[in-house]
Design a protein around this motif. Structure first.
Motif, PDB file in Angstrom:
ATOM      1  N   GLY A  78      -2.840   0.480 -10.663  1.00 30.93           N
ATOM      2  CA  GLY A  78      -3.597   1.417 -11.491  1.00 30.93           C
ATOM      3  C   GLY A  78      -4.472   2.335 -10.655  1.00 30.93           C
ATOM      4  O   GLY A  78      -4.575   3.537 -10.932  1.00 30.93           O
ATOM      5  N   ALA A  79      -5.095   1.772  -9.602  1.00 30.35           N
ATOM      6  CA  ALA A  79      -5.925   2.605  -8.732  1.00 30.35           C
ATOM      7  C   ALA A  79      -5.091   3.648  -7.998  1.00 30.35           C
ATOM      8  O   ALA A  79      -5.482   4.816  -7.884  1.00 30.35           O
ATOM      9  N   VAL A  80      -3.911   3.227  -7.506  1.00 29.31           N
ATOM     10  CA  VAL A  80      -3.037   4.180  -6.814  1.00 29.31           C
ATOM     11  C   VAL A  80      -2.563   5.266  -7.771  1.00 29.31           C
ATOM     12  O   VAL A  80      -2.503   6.458  -7.426  1.00 29.31           O
ATOM     13  N   GLY A  81      -2.218   4.874  -8.994  1.00 31.81           N
ATOM     14  CA  GLY A  81      -1.793   5.872  -9.972  1.00 31.81           C
ATOM     15  C   GLY A  81      -2.896   6.855 -10.308  1.00 31.81           C
ATOM     16  O   GLY A  81      -2.645   8.058 -10.471  1.00 31.81           O
ATOM     17  N   ILE A  82      -4.130   6.366 -10.401  1.00 37.23           N
ATOM     18  CA  ILE A  82      -5.255   7.265 -10.688  1.00 37.23           C
ATOM     19  C   ILE A  82      -5.476   8.231  -9.532  1.00 37.23           C
ATOM     20  O   ILE A  82      -5.774   9.420  -9.739  1.00 37.23           O
ATOM     21  N   LEU A  83      -5.307   7.743  -8.290  1.00 35.04           N
ATOM     22  CA  LEU A  83      -5.430   8.639  -7.139  1.00 35.04           C
ATOM     23  C   LEU A  83      -4.375   9.745  -7.189  1.00 35.04           C
ATOM     24  O   LEU A  83      -4.669  10.922  -6.933  1.00 35.04           O
ATOM     25  N   GLY A  84      -3.143   9.353  -7.496  1.00 31.90           N
ATOM     26  CA  GLY A  84      -2.097  10.369  -7.599  1.00 31.90           C
ATOM     27  C   GLY A  84      -2.366  11.360  -8.711  1.00 31.90           C
ATOM     28  O   GLY A  84      -2.144  12.571  -8.558  1.00 31.90           O
ATOM     29  N   LEU A  85      -2.866  10.855  -9.855  1.00 34.96           N
ATOM     30  CA  LEU A  85      -3.178  11.748 -10.970  1.00 34.96           C
ATOM     31  C   LEU A  85      -4.319  12.694 -10.618  1.00 34.96           C
ATOM     32  O   LEU A  85      -4.276  13.894 -10.937  1.00 34.96           O
TER      33      LEU A  85
END
Length: 333
Positions: free
Chosen positions: A32-39
């Protein structure tokens, strides 16, 4: 009906242990943290590019595209869950993925910047696809509609027979790989028996109904006994075969009770079949609840057996959900 990742599926997957559940939670948080960074990276890059392109509200472009990817993915999964799938909805997240990657690449000035801008939104997209794959697999396991895959080693070692097996699974909606193997094994045994009975040209001498049942993989022992005997080869033309003597018909027994006996077995309704299957499979484990076992026990057709299997699995899943809710309520109290 809820989907729990920590419980074993109908295919016999063991439940996750406590360390595995901890690892799963850690991976989920990190993902989830990695996805938020990408977003966030995609939001900044596309917002700046949208401002240069003359958008009145630049933030709407990245939010509308990046948020639409998991939204349409979830919508597709929910449509599958309620048995109302739409084929074209599956391609909407992929098209939006290409759009957001292209916009991020266009926001860069150099080749390395374009590569970096195009890679960051993929983190969010890959996370959405992984979550969609997990949920889709669990939906198929619960509803019994997910078709199991054939091992790659079998494709390499026996491609023609594996292709024929895959073709039968696809045409006749056999979702269980183990059931398909059992049917194929029985079909090969039936074929060998017909070849032993009728010789090398068994296809020519076997009745058409028997050949159809063999092709479907449903050649029951009762059907085998009803097949006609092999034709007797003609003898020499000079010798005449003796004519068989006509047999005297047996005397019909006198009906002393005055009640007519039923000529055949009555056809069971769907509710009767389900009630009987529910009774005989009450003590069965989930991995033993297969269409082939139900067909042999209840003595019904393969199509009815698959319907009974799906209904029984759905009932067991619903009962398990009620038990979990009751236990959760008891613990909360």
């Amino acid at each position: 009906m809820t989907v729990n990742l920590t419980k074993g599926s109908a295919a016999g997957v063991p439940p996750l242990s406590k360390p595995e559940r901890v690892l799963l939670g850690t991976v989920a948080v990190a993902a989830g943290a990695v996805g938020i960074l990408g977003l966030a990276s995609s939001f900044d890059a596309v917002s700046a590019a949208a401002a240069r392109w003359g958008f009145g509200a630049p933030w709407m472009l990245p939010v509308g595209i990046d948020v639409a990817i998991p939204v349409f993915t979830a919508a597709n999964l929910l449509l599958i869950r309620v048995n109302m799938p739409l084929a074209w909805v599956r391609f909407v997240p992929w098209a939006l993925t290409l759009v957001t990657c292209w916009l991020n690449i266009a926001a860069g000035h150099s080749l390395s910047a374009k590569l970096a801008h195009g890679t960051m939104p993929l983190l969010w997209v890959v996370l959405s696809e992984i979550a969609a794959h997990v949920y889709a697999s669990r939906i198929g396991a619960v509803t019994g509609r997910r078709m199991e895959k054939i091992r790659r080693s079998r494709w390499l070692l026996a491609f023609p027979s594996t292709f024929a097996l895959w073709r039968r699974m696809t045409l006749w909606e056999i979702t269980s790989y183990s059931d398909a193997l059992a049917r194929e094994r029985q079909r090969q045994l039936d074929r060998a028996e017909l070849r032993e009975r009728y010789g090398r040209r068994w296809r020519k001498h076997t009745p058409h109904r028997t050949r159809v049942l063999l092709k479907l993989g449903e050649l029951a022992p009762a059907a085998k006994t009803e097949t006609a005997p092999p034709p007797v080869p003609p003898g020499n033309g000079d010798q005449e075969q003796p004519e068989p003597k006509p047999e005297r018909p047996a005397r019909r027994p006198r009906n002393t009770t005055g009640k007519a006996k039923p000529k055949g077995k009555s056809v069971r309704s769907a509710d009767e079949l389900l009630a009987e299957a529910r009774t005989v499979t009450a003590a069965w484990a989930d991995e033993d609840l297969t269409a082939e076992a139900i067909r042999k026990t209840v003595r019904t057709s393969q199509a009815n057996a698959r319907t009974l299997r799906d209904a029984l699995k759905a009932e067991r899943a619903e009962a398990a959900r009620f038990r979990r809710e009751a236990e959760a309520g008891a613990e909360a109290a």
